[in-house]
Design a protein around this motif. Sequence first.
Motif, PDB file in Angstrom:
ATOM      1  N   LEU A 241       0.711  -1.019  -0.013  1.00 15.37           N
ATOM      2  CA  LEU A 241       0.078  -0.044   0.010  1.00 15.37           C
ATOM      3  C   LEU A 241       0.684   1.156   0.111  1.00 15.37           C
ATOM      4  O   LEU A 241       0.196   2.414   0.091  1.00 15.37           O
ATOM      5  CB  LEU A 241      -0.961   0.036   1.143  1.00 15.37           C
ATOM      6  CG  LEU A 241      -1.705  -1.318   1.344  1.00 15.37           C
ATOM      7  CD1 LEU A 241      -2.793  -1.000   2.556  1.00 15.37           C
ATOM      8  CD2 LEU A 241      -2.603  -1.427   0.351  1.00 15.37           C
ATOM      9  N   GLU A 242       2.241   1.005   0.075  1.00 13.77           N
ATOM     10  CA  GLU A 242       3.018   2.115   0.163  1.00 13.77           C
ATOM     11  C   GLU A 242       3.599   2.496  -1.008  1.00 13.77           C
ATOM     12  O   GLU A 242       3.133   3.463  -1.786  1.00 13.77           O
ATOM     13  CB  GLU A 242       4.036   1.860   1.079  1.00 13.77           C
ATOM     14  CG  GLU A 242       5.011   2.978   1.758  1.00 13.77           C
ATOM     15  CD  GLU A 242       6.267   2.824   2.186  1.00 13.77           C
ATOM     16  OE1 GLU A 242       6.951   3.640   2.817  1.00 13.77           O
ATOM     17  OE2 GLU A 242       6.789   1.671   1.956  1.00 13.77           O
ATOM     18  N   ASP A 243       4.774   2.332  -1.303  1.00 16.19           N
ATOM     19  CA  ASP A 243       5.748   2.964  -2.428  1.00 16.19           C
ATOM     20  C   ASP A 243       5.093   2.614  -3.916  1.00 16.19           C
ATOM     21  O   ASP A 243       5.261   3.314  -4.586  1.00 16.19           O
ATOM     22  CB  ASP A 243       7.202   2.270  -2.475  1.00 16.19           C
ATOM     23  CG  ASP A 243       7.854   3.031  -1.306  1.00 16.19           C
ATOM     24  OD1 ASP A 243       7.331   3.996  -0.714  1.00 16.19           O
ATOM     25  OD2 ASP A 243       9.039   2.494  -0.924  1.00 16.19           O
ATOM     26  N   ALA A 244       4.482   1.410  -3.749  1.00 14.88           N
ATOM     27  CA  ALA A 244       3.855   0.992  -5.232  1.00 14.88           C
ATOM     28  C   ALA A 244       2.754   1.398  -5.624  1.00 14.88           C
ATOM     29  O   ALA A 244       2.179   1.268  -6.721  1.00 14.88           O
ATOM     30  CB  ALA A 244       3.688  -0.458  -5.222  1.00 14.88           C
ATOM     31  N   VAL A 245       1.944   2.401  -4.801  1.00 12.44           N
ATOM     32  CA  VAL A 245       0.734   2.904  -5.098  1.00 12.44           C
ATOM     33  C   VAL A 245       0.868   4.438  -5.093  1.00 12.44           C
ATOM     34  O   VAL A 245       1.170   4.976  -4.098  1.00 12.44           O
ATOM     35  CB  VAL A 245      -0.484   2.730  -4.011  1.00 12.44           C
ATOM     36  CG1 VAL A 245      -1.611   3.163  -4.195  1.00 12.44           C
ATOM     37  CG2 VAL A 245      -0.367   0.912  -3.959  1.00 12.44           C
ATOM     38  N   ALA A 246       0.343   4.928  -6.115  1.00  8.33           N
ATOM     39  CA  ALA A 246       0.440   6.604  -6.240  1.00  8.33           C
ATOM     40  C   ALA A 246      -0.560   7.122  -5.341  1.00  8.33           C
ATOM     41  O   ALA A 246      -1.383   6.589  -4.851  1.00  8.33           O
ATOM     42  CB  ALA A 246      -0.130   6.982  -7.700  1.00  8.33           C
ATOM     43  N   PRO A 247      -0.269   8.539  -4.612  1.00  6.62           N
ATOM     44  CA  PRO A 247      -1.047   8.988  -3.642  1.00  6.62           C
ATOM     45  C   PRO A 247      -2.700   8.976  -3.958  1.00  6.62           C
ATOM     46  O   PRO A 247      -3.555   8.631  -2.899  1.00  6.62           O
ATOM     47  CB  PRO A 247      -0.708  10.396  -3.566  1.00  6.62           C
ATOM     48  CG  PRO A 247       0.739  10.320  -3.928  1.00  6.62           C
ATOM     49  CD  PRO A 247       0.810   9.210  -5.037  1.00  6.62           C
ATOM     50  N   ASP A 248      -3.044   9.110  -5.396  1.00  7.25           N
ATOM     51  CA  ASP A 248      -4.583   9.314  -5.720  1.00  7.25           C
ATOM     52  C   ASP A 248      -5.092   7.954  -5.817  1.00  7.25           C
ATOM     53  O   ASP A 248      -6.237   7.937  -6.177  1.00  7.25           O
ATOM     54  CB  ASP A 248      -4.815  10.142  -6.936  1.00  7.25           C
ATOM     55  CG  ASP A 248      -4.072   9.518  -8.196  1.00  7.25           C
ATOM     56  OD1 ASP A 248      -3.042   8.668  -8.017  1.00  7.25           O
ATOM     57  OD2 ASP A 248      -4.271  10.040  -9.198  1.00  7.25           O
ATOM     58  N   ARG A 249      -4.296   6.811  -5.546  1.00  6.03           N
ATOM     59  CA  ARG A 249      -4.836   5.320  -5.771  1.00  6.03           C
ATOM     60  C   ARG A 249      -4.838   4.905  -4.367  1.00  6.03           C
ATOM     61  O   ARG A 249      -5.528   3.622  -4.305  1.00  6.03           O
ATOM     62  CB  ARG A 249      -3.996   4.577  -6.758  1.00  6.03           C
ATOM     63  CG  ARG A 249      -3.972   5.161  -8.154  1.00  6.03           C
ATOM     64  CD  ARG A 249      -5.153   4.525  -8.897  1.00  6.03           C
ATOM     65  NE  ARG A 249      -4.972   3.137  -9.231  1.00  6.03           N
ATOM     66  CZ  ARG A 249      -5.775   2.551  -9.883  1.00  6.03           C
ATOM     67  NH1 ARG A 249      -7.195   2.953 -10.310  1.00  6.03           N
ATOM     68  NH2 ARG A 249      -5.782   1.077  -9.931  1.00  6.03           N
ATOM     69  N   LYS A 250      -4.542   5.433  -3.290  1.00  5.01           N
ATOM     70  CA  LYS A 250      -4.182   4.732  -2.110  1.00  5.01           C
ATOM     71  C   LYS A 250      -5.546   4.379  -1.304  1.00  5.01           C
ATOM     72  O   LYS A 250      -5.662   3.083  -0.812  1.00  5.01           O
ATOM     73  CB  LYS A 250      -3.372   5.627  -1.218  1.00  5.01           C
ATOM     74  CG  LYS A 250      -1.723   5.717  -1.595  1.00  5.01           C
ATOM     75  CD  LYS A 250      -0.933   6.398  -0.314  1.00  5.01           C
ATOM     76  CE  LYS A 250       0.485   6.466  -1.041  1.00  5.01           C
ATOM     77  NZ  LYS A 250       0.854   5.099  -0.982  1.00  5.01           N
ATOM     78  N   ALA A 251      -6.366   5.429  -1.649  1.00  4.22           N
ATOM     79  CA  ALA A 251      -7.844   4.981  -1.006  1.00  4.22           C
ATOM     80  C   ALA A 251      -8.321   3.514  -1.710  1.00  4.22           C
ATOM     81  O   ALA A 251      -8.981   2.578  -0.882  1.00  4.22           O
ATOM     82  CB  ALA A 251      -8.784   6.054  -1.169  1.00  4.22           C
TER      83      ALA A 251
END
Length: 278
Positions: free
Chosen positions: A38-48
């Motif tokens: 859920l951290e580095d591999a996920v862009a901020p706008d995709r975290k939810a």
Amino acid sequence: MTAQSYETFLTWLYAPGDRPEVVAKALDSGADVVLIDLEDAVAPDRKAYALDATAELLAEKHPVPVHVRVNALNSPRAESEVRRLTPLPGLGALRLPKVHGPADLDRVSDWSVEVPPLYALLESALGVEHAYEIARHPGVRGIALGESDLRAELGLANGEGLAWPRGRAVVAARAAALPPPPQSVYPDIRDTVGLARSCSQGRALGFFGRMAIHPRQLPVIEATFLPTAAEVDAAMEVVGAASTEAGALALPDGRFVDAAIVSDARRVLALASRRHGG
């Protein structure tokens, strides 16, 4: 942590939490552990979305252990991720990034009534300095280095400067009666020759297994960390001799064998049975 876990967790495959189709392939890849990131591999706008998709997946158990790497513990997301995921039956463990000391682990323990096993990533100089205190925390079942962030903090042009932190992580884990840590990821998924060479170096340092970012890396990791035919033959000789004599003994070639060597030989044979499906 049991000896069985030592032998079982050899390959750890990362998959981005916002790509459920990639996670599904990871679960079918043959990896010993699937690490949903859920951290580095996920862009901020995709975290939810990544959190929602991961929670949906973990609503049921899977044949492969599923661990989740949450966001940095000092971020506003980490607490909500821990609180939401820890009650779910499919969660095998939490992987915690950028752990600097035992206080970080205490904070995670306060976020949920029943916290699953914790795996701490040492990604800073402070985390490496506190490696043993982190490893001996009662909630921790394993530690590993996050070498990319650590290299950046230390200003290292290559991995040669990580020799001491790598040794420190191995010693801290074993001193705390944890399994040897797995190696950090090898970033070039096409360079299988370089991966095999790096795994051999890591094995010589005391690492066991490795984290991967692509299924094609898994066979290389497994082949490198499993014992060779010569190692199996030597282990069989040791175990055979130990079965006929008590205490310390000498083999025909003059090698001295004690209880620690016999124990290691038995571990080698247990790993060899994995290669042959035994």
